[in-house]
Structures are given as C-alpha cells and as structure tokens.
Design a protein around this motif. Structure first.
Motif, PDB file in Angstrom:
ATOM      1  N   LEU A  10       0.848  -1.271  -0.073  1.00  0.00           N
ATOM      2  CA  LEU A  10       0.085   0.239  -0.070  1.00  0.00           C
ATOM      3  C   LEU A  10       0.925   1.363  -0.017  1.00  0.00           C
ATOM      4  N   ALA A  11       0.324   2.336  -0.322  1.00  0.00           N
ATOM      5  CA  ALA A  11       0.567   3.547  -0.172  1.00  0.00           C
ATOM      6  C   ALA A  11      -0.152   4.642   0.463  1.00  0.00           C
ATOM      7  N   TYR A  12      -0.081   5.499   1.320  1.00  0.00           N
ATOM      8  CA  TYR A  12      -1.279   6.289   1.772  1.00  0.00           C
ATOM      9  C   TYR A  12      -0.749   7.608   2.595  1.00  0.00           C
ATOM     10  N   ASP A  13      -1.686   8.703   2.219  1.00  0.00           N
ATOM     11  CA  ASP A  13      -1.475   9.989   2.759  1.00  0.00           C
ATOM     12  C   ASP A  13      -2.340   9.901   4.064  1.00  0.00           C
ATOM     13  N   GLY A  14      -1.696   9.959   5.216  1.00  0.00           N
ATOM     14  CA  GLY A  14      -2.346   9.592   6.636  1.00  0.00           C
ATOM     15  C   GLY A  14      -2.813  10.874   7.157  1.00  0.00           C
ATOM     16  N   SER A  15      -2.946  12.080   6.381  1.00  0.00           N
ATOM     17  CA  SER A  15      -3.370  13.109   7.080  1.00  0.00           C
ATOM     18  C   SER A  15      -4.725  12.852   7.590  1.00  0.00           C
ATOM     19  N   LEU A  16      -5.781  12.238   7.048  1.00  0.00           N
ATOM     20  CA  LEU A  16      -7.078  12.255   7.402  1.00  0.00           C
ATOM     21  C   LEU A  16      -7.340  10.978   8.412  1.00  0.00           C
ATOM     22  N   TYR A  17      -6.207  10.311   8.772  1.00  0.00           N
ATOM     23  CA  TYR A  17      -6.603   8.937   9.306  1.00  0.00           C
ATOM     24  C   TYR A  17      -5.556   9.028  10.819  1.00  0.00           C
ATOM     25  N   GLY A  56      -1.629  10.920  11.132  1.00  0.00           N
ATOM     26  CA  GLY A  56      -0.943  11.832  10.408  1.00  0.00           C
ATOM     27  C   GLY A  56       0.178  11.337   9.899  1.00  0.00           C
ATOM     28  N   VAL A  57       0.754  10.258   9.960  1.00  0.00           N
ATOM     29  CA  VAL A  57       2.039   9.921   9.392  1.00  0.00           C
ATOM     30  C   VAL A  57       1.635   9.233   8.033  1.00  0.00           C
ATOM     31  N   HIS A  58       2.487   9.306   7.114  1.00  0.00           N
ATOM     32  CA  HIS A  58       2.268   8.673   5.809  1.00  0.00           C
ATOM     33  C   HIS A  58       3.109   7.469   5.461  1.00  0.00           C
ATOM     34  N   ALA A  59       2.885   6.890   4.274  1.00  0.00           N
ATOM     35  CA  ALA A  59       3.659   5.556   4.008  1.00  0.00           C
ATOM     36  C   ALA A  59       3.574   5.933   2.280  1.00  0.00           C
ATOM     37  N   THR A  60       4.738   5.534   1.909  1.00  0.00           N
ATOM     38  CA  THR A  60       4.962   5.327   0.445  1.00  0.00           C
ATOM     39  C   THR A  60       5.090   3.915   0.182  1.00  0.00           C
ATOM     40  N   PRO A 124       1.864  26.370   1.121  1.00  0.00           N
ATOM     41  CA  PRO A 124       0.578  25.948   1.021  1.00  0.00           C
ATOM     42  C   PRO A 124       0.482  24.338   0.404  1.00  0.00           C
ATOM     43  N   PHE A 125       1.367  24.031  -0.541  1.00  0.00           N
ATOM     44  CA  PHE A 125       1.497  22.680  -1.382  1.00  0.00           C
ATOM     45  C   PHE A 125       2.164  21.781  -0.402  1.00  0.00           C
ATOM     46  N   LYS A 126       2.710  22.218   0.813  1.00  0.00           N
ATOM     47  CA  LYS A 126       3.308  21.177   1.732  1.00  0.00           C
ATOM     48  C   LYS A 126       2.432  20.883   2.903  1.00  0.00           C
ATOM     49  N   LEU A 127       1.567  21.504   3.171  1.00  0.00           N
ATOM     50  CA  LEU A 127       0.553  21.274   4.243  1.00  0.00           C
ATOM     51  C   LEU A 127       0.263  20.122   4.535  1.00  0.00           C
ATOM     52  N   ASN A 128       0.625  19.588   5.676  1.00  0.00           N
ATOM     53  CA  ASN A 128       0.069  18.229   6.246  1.00  0.00           C
ATOM     54  C   ASN A 128       1.180  17.129   5.418  1.00  0.00           C
ATOM     55  N   ARG A 129       2.168  17.630   4.826  1.00  0.00           N
ATOM     56  CA  ARG A 129       3.202  16.529   4.117  1.00  0.00           C
ATOM     57  C   ARG A 129       4.593  16.934   4.282  1.00  0.00           C
ATOM     58  N   SER A 130       4.666  18.140   5.264  1.00  0.00           N
ATOM     59  CA  SER A 130       6.327  18.453   5.399  1.00  0.00           C
ATOM     60  C   SER A 130       6.204  19.499   6.737  1.00  0.00           C
ATOM     61  N   TRP A 131       7.114  19.374   7.435  1.00  0.00           N
ATOM     62  CA  TRP A 131       7.021  20.553   8.773  1.00  0.00           C
ATOM     63  C   TRP A 131       7.705  21.709   8.488  1.00  0.00           C
ATOM     64  N   LEU A 132       7.197  22.836   8.741  1.00  0.00           N
ATOM     65  CA  LEU A 132       7.696  24.121   8.663  1.00  0.00           C
ATOM     66  C   LEU A 132       8.563  24.425   9.888  1.00  0.00           C
ATOM     67  N   VAL A 133      10.108  24.541   9.553  1.00  0.00           N
ATOM     68  CA  VAL A 133      10.880  24.972  10.603  1.00  0.00           C
ATOM     69  C   VAL A 133      11.477  26.318  10.093  1.00  0.00           C
ATOM     70  N   LYS A 134      11.109  27.224  11.116  1.00  0.00           N
ATOM     71  CA  LYS A 134      11.752  28.752  11.028  1.00  0.00           C
ATOM     72  C   LYS A 134      13.052  29.002  11.390  1.00  0.00           C
ATOM     73  N   ASP A 135      13.462  28.136  12.144  1.00  0.00           N
ATOM     74  CA  ASP A 135      14.867  28.405  12.537  1.00  0.00           C
ATOM     75  C   ASP A 135      16.029  28.047  11.586  1.00  0.00           C
ATOM     76  N   LYS A 136      17.082  28.575  11.779  1.00  0.00           N
ATOM     77  CA  LYS A 136      18.158  28.352  10.899  1.00  0.00           C
ATOM     78  C   LYS A 136      18.879  26.994  11.512  1.00  0.00           C
ATOM     79  N   ALA A 236       3.881  14.956  13.123  1.00  0.00           N
ATOM     80  CA  ALA A 236       3.713  13.715  12.459  1.00  0.00           C
ATOM     81  C   ALA A 236       3.812  13.890  10.676  1.00  0.00           C
ATOM     82  N   CYS A 237       3.272  15.172  10.597  1.00  0.00           N
ATOM     83  CA  CYS A 237       3.076  15.501   8.974  1.00  0.00           C
ATOM     84  C   CYS A 237       4.265  15.133   8.128  1.00  0.00           C
ATOM     85  N   GLY A 238       5.438  15.220   8.644  1.00  0.00           N
ATOM     86  CA  GLY A 238       6.594  15.064   7.887  1.00  0.00           C
ATOM     87  C   GLY A 238       7.321  13.842   7.714  1.00  0.00           C
TER      88      GLY A 238
END
Length: 250
Positions: A10-17, A56-60, A124-136, A236-238
């Motif tokens: 399987l592969a799945y986007d875990g955002s909704l589960y 929220g975790v995904h699997a390819t 916006p295209f990385k929402l729920n699929r990657s983690w936003l980090v603002k620190d260097k 979990a999104c990343g």
C-alpha cells in the motif's frame, strides 16, 4: 480450496487518518482497507500490518498480510483495480503477492526506512506533508550527531513509555540529512523502530541544529535511556514510511 495467505502493498496519505491500526471511534487506514477488501472478496478480511504508523504519518510503502478462503489465486492477484475502486483516494493498493502460509508482515520484516521532510518557508502545497521550521539549522553538525546513532543499540530515550516491547534495542544502519530545494530530508534505516522513535530522534537532532545542545549532550541523552531528556517529538506530517524489507521479497 484451502485458506491462502497474501501480502498487500500500500501507499497512503495519513493526514485524514488516526494511524494504521483499527481503534474505536476513529477512522484508520486498516479499517478502510479491511472494509474495501471484505466487500470485494465477499468474505471477512482482516489484515495485519507491518507496523503501526501514528495519526498523520504517511507511507509510500507499507505491507500487510491477510488470509482468504476458496478464492482462485489468479483472481486475488489481479484484484488491485477493484480494491482501489472501493478505497478512499488517500489510500492506494499497489500489489498483491502470494506468500507462504506462515509469512508475517510484521515479524518477518528485516529492515524499515523512514524519511522526514522539513521546509523552511511557508508553502501551502506542503501542508500536512512536510514540517515548517523557521529556525536556521546547522546541517553539518546535525549529520555529525546522527552518526553517533550507529554507536548505540538501546534507544529507550526515544521511545514512548509503557509500550509492550520486550527490548528497546535497535540497530540503525543509516541516518543522514540531505538538502532539498527549500528544505531538508532526513533518512533513517534500522532493523526495527520503537513507538515514536523517529520523531523523537528528529526533535533531538533539531536541538543540535539550533545550537541548544552539542554532540556530547546528544550522546549523554542516549546513554541516559530517559525519554524526558530527549527533545520533543516533531510533527507527524513530515514522516513517511518509505521502505520495508523482507528476505523473500525483492
């Protein structure tokens, strides 16, 4: 015909589960898969997964095994399109493989690999699929710290407490950060993983990257075997399960 065992990939986007494993009052990937397969094969199908991904975790790449009775093997192996028609769009069946009757999706796995994705600017295209980090982050230092994981086996400090495991020992064979366009991806591979382990490791390596702790501190955290000493679990999104290896699958 007798009962026959198969693996399904399987592969799945875990955002909704709420993760993989069936649980009361929450929608999970396993629940959706079992329901779709039971409808398609017209008998109750209960799968057993290669692991438990969290909410929220995904699997390819994810494997589960199931048993089925009185169905021709050719029909089972060619059931992917029919099963996919019954699955939500966020879950995709990739392949069904005939295996030995004692093959086990969880216990037979010899290695697993995860990737964790970070991006540095709002996207916006990385929402729920990657983690936003603002620190260097100091990626070189993070990779130096990640190499220290190869020198240890007891990773109690990165595990959720009160889990039903006999040991917290794991052998990590790969742990590296690589730069991507606008972000980073961390790849980690081991013979097994503890509950929440990858996200806890990431949270601690991020502290190294921010300069909050150094490599000696990182080593002391591992040696402490104390979860409270390690960094917080990252979002979990990343996190993606990307590879599960078996001795009998190519």
């Amino acid at each position: 015909m007798s009962k026959k065992r198969y693996f399904i990939q399987l592969a799945y986007d875990g955002s909704l589960y709420h993760g993989w494993q069936i649980q009361p009052n929450a929608i999970t990937v396993q629940e959706c898969l079992d329901k779709a397969m039971s409808i398609y094969f017209r008998q109750t199908i209960e799968t057993l997964g290669c692991g438990r991904t969290d909410t929220g975790v995904h699997a390819t790449e994810f494997f589960a095994h199931f048993d089925i009775e009185d169905v021709a093997e050719e029909w089972v192996l060619n059931a992917i399109s029919g099963i996919n028609a019954l699955l939500p769009y966020q879950i995709a069946a990739k392949k069904i493989i005939a295996v030995a009757d004692d093959a086990h999706a969880r216990f037979d796995a010899t290695a697993r690999a995860y990737k964790y994705y970070i991006h540095f600017e709002k996207d916006p295209f990385k929402l729920n699929r990657s983690w936003l980090v603002k620190d260097k982050l100091d990626v070189v230092l993070m990779n130096e710290a990640a190499k220290e994981l190869f020198n240890y086996q007891d990773f109690s400090c990165f595990s959720k407490s009160n889990t039903q495991t006999f040991t917290n020992n794991c052998t990590i064979s790969k742990a590296i950060f690589e730069e991507t366009e606008g972000g980073l991806v961390f790849t980690i591979k081991a013979d097994r993983f503890l509950r929440n382990m990858v996200r806890a490791i990431m949270g601690t390596l991020i502290r190294v990257g921010k300069g909050e702790i150094d490599i000696e501190d990182f080593k002391k955290i591992i040696e402490s075997k104390n979860r409270s000493k390690a960094g917080q679990s990252v979002a979990a999104c990343g996190l993606y399960l990307v590879r599960v290896e078996y001795p009998y699958l190519g």
